[in-house]
Motif scaffolding. Sequence first.
Motif, PDB file in Angstrom:
ATOM      1  N   PRO A 141      32.545  41.731  27.011  1.00  0.00           N
ATOM      2  CA  PRO A 141      33.981  41.418  26.996  1.00  0.00           C
ATOM      3  C   PRO A 141      34.556  41.179  28.392  1.00  0.00           C
ATOM      4  O   PRO A 141      35.401  40.296  28.573  1.00  0.00           O
ATOM      5  N   SER A 142      34.119  41.955  29.375  1.00  0.00           N
ATOM      6  CA  SER A 142      34.643  41.743  30.730  1.00  0.00           C
ATOM      7  C   SER A 142      34.203  40.396  31.281  1.00  0.00           C
ATOM      8  O   SER A 142      34.971  39.721  31.994  1.00  0.00           O
ATOM      9  N   ALA A 143      32.983  39.964  30.943  1.00  0.00           N
ATOM     10  CA  ALA A 143      32.520  38.650  31.380  1.00  0.00           C
ATOM     11  C   ALA A 143      33.301  37.538  30.689  1.00  0.00           C
ATOM     12  O   ALA A 143      33.580  36.497  31.294  1.00  0.00           O
ATOM     13  N   VAL A 144      33.653  37.741  29.419  1.00  0.00           N
ATOM     14  CA  VAL A 144      34.474  36.754  28.712  1.00  0.00           C
ATOM     15  C   VAL A 144      35.810  36.593  29.407  1.00  0.00           C
ATOM     16  O   VAL A 144      36.289  35.466  29.640  1.00  0.00           O
ATOM     17  N   ARG A 145      36.440  37.703  29.783  1.00  0.00           N
ATOM     18  CA  ARG A 145      37.728  37.621  30.473  1.00  0.00           C
ATOM     19  C   ARG A 145      37.589  36.908  31.821  1.00  0.00           C
ATOM     20  O   ARG A 145      38.443  36.092  32.190  1.00  0.00           O
ATOM     21  N   ARG A 146      36.528  37.211  32.549  1.00  0.00           N
ATOM     22  CA  ARG A 146      36.335  36.552  33.859  1.00  0.00           C
ATOM     23  C   ARG A 146      36.084  35.057  33.690  1.00  0.00           C
ATOM     24  O   ARG A 146      36.604  34.244  34.478  1.00  0.00           O
ATOM     25  N   GLN A 147      35.299  34.682  32.696  1.00  0.00           N
ATOM     26  CA  GLN A 147      35.018  33.263  32.487  1.00  0.00           C
ATOM     27  C   GLN A 147      36.307  32.489  32.228  1.00  0.00           C
ATOM     28  O   GLN A 147      36.525  31.409  32.798  1.00  0.00           O
ATOM     29  N   PHE A 148      37.164  33.021  31.368  1.00  0.00           N
ATOM     30  CA  PHE A 148      38.386  32.293  31.047  1.00  0.00           C
ATOM     31  C   PHE A 148      39.424  32.412  32.155  1.00  0.00           C
ATOM     32  O   PHE A 148      40.289  31.532  32.289  1.00  0.00           O
ATOM     33  N   SER A 149      39.380  33.452  32.924  1.00  0.00           N
ATOM     34  CA  SER A 149      40.273  33.525  34.085  1.00  0.00           C
ATOM     35  C   SER A 149      39.910  32.448  35.095  1.00  0.00           C
ATOM     36  O   SER A 149      40.801  31.811  35.690  1.00  0.00           O
TER      37      SER A 149
END
Length: 386
Positions: A94-102
């Motif tokens: 989940p943290s990687a998903v947030r970073r990717q979209f950020s």
Amino acid sequence: MSGCGNAIAQHAQRIAAWPGNPASHSGHSESLRAPPQTMHAAGSQASKKPAQARRSGCAMALRNETLRRAFMAIIGTDRAPILRTMLTAPDLDPSAVRRQFSRRAASPGSADFLFAEVEARMLERLDPVRLAPRSVIDVGCGAGRGLLALKKRYPAAELIGLDSALAMVRAARVALAPPQQGFFARLRARGEQPVARIVAADARALPLADSSVDLVWSNLALHWFEAPERALAEFHRVARPGALLQFSFFGVDTLAEVRALGARIMHFHDLHDVGDLLGAAGFAEPVMDSERLQLSWSDAGAMLADLRALGGNALRGRSRGLLGRAHRDAWLRALESLRRSDGRLQLTVELVFGHAWCPQRKRRGDGLAPIGFVQRSSIGRYPRGQ
């Protein structure tokens, strides 16, 4: 164990491996063989005639035990563990998903056309729906493109956008805020509100009151949720009785060509599994349908860049370091095998669309449903002669 007991146990093992059994269902392989279809009700149904057996006590026991176990395997007394096994995406960080979209918020790139295309198709599906919502939420709103379209369709509704990527939240607030400078800004009222309120939130724990939303909208976000069953349960919690849920996500056939080349790609859900989950969450009259898009590029580098812009690699087992130019060049050579006779590279994207209604008798969070009582005298009677 007797011979009859051994036969029952062996037959029960075969039931567990049936293709129709949700506990062993693999949506990916099934969807590759089956054409696009529409499902108008959640749940799996099966009609399997048992083989002819001798009418001995052992054969009758085997038949009865088979039917009982098959019914429990397909219908089940509690579908939540089965649905959780099928639908959870344990390979996503989940943290990687947030970073990717950020990172994507700063420069969405040319791949943003796909989100716009799916949004347009979702809006078309709203055309025959008679709905005048007072409140609308967009879960996974991104930079706010969908909120602008929803405001145009429902100008009187209060809109709220929710996204877990902080950079996306900031980008949406800027895009939807009223102008602060210039001649036209001075002509506007000082208290003018933005198109929508934007909130940083997790789809599994929406910061909204129970039964407070008339339209739940989510465009190409469900496959990014770590626990989609919890997200849909939240959608049901915040939906008012009679509210509509409208959403889309990538189906199991998405990027099948790249997966066949050996790429480690995130898991995409099967529309039948998500339809089952809608019913388990408490929604009524779910409808699921899918469409396939054939996307093509002239250059392998451009294809690779657009695939990253769609979300990038957020797998838990992804490489933590830089892979280097040699790794990229190897993939560019591998992608060349997808080039067609017309000279273009082609990829398949399966788009899954779903909608469902929150029933008027809404089930509570503890699984119970309220029961209403009316006086017998208030029940109308037919006039004489009818």
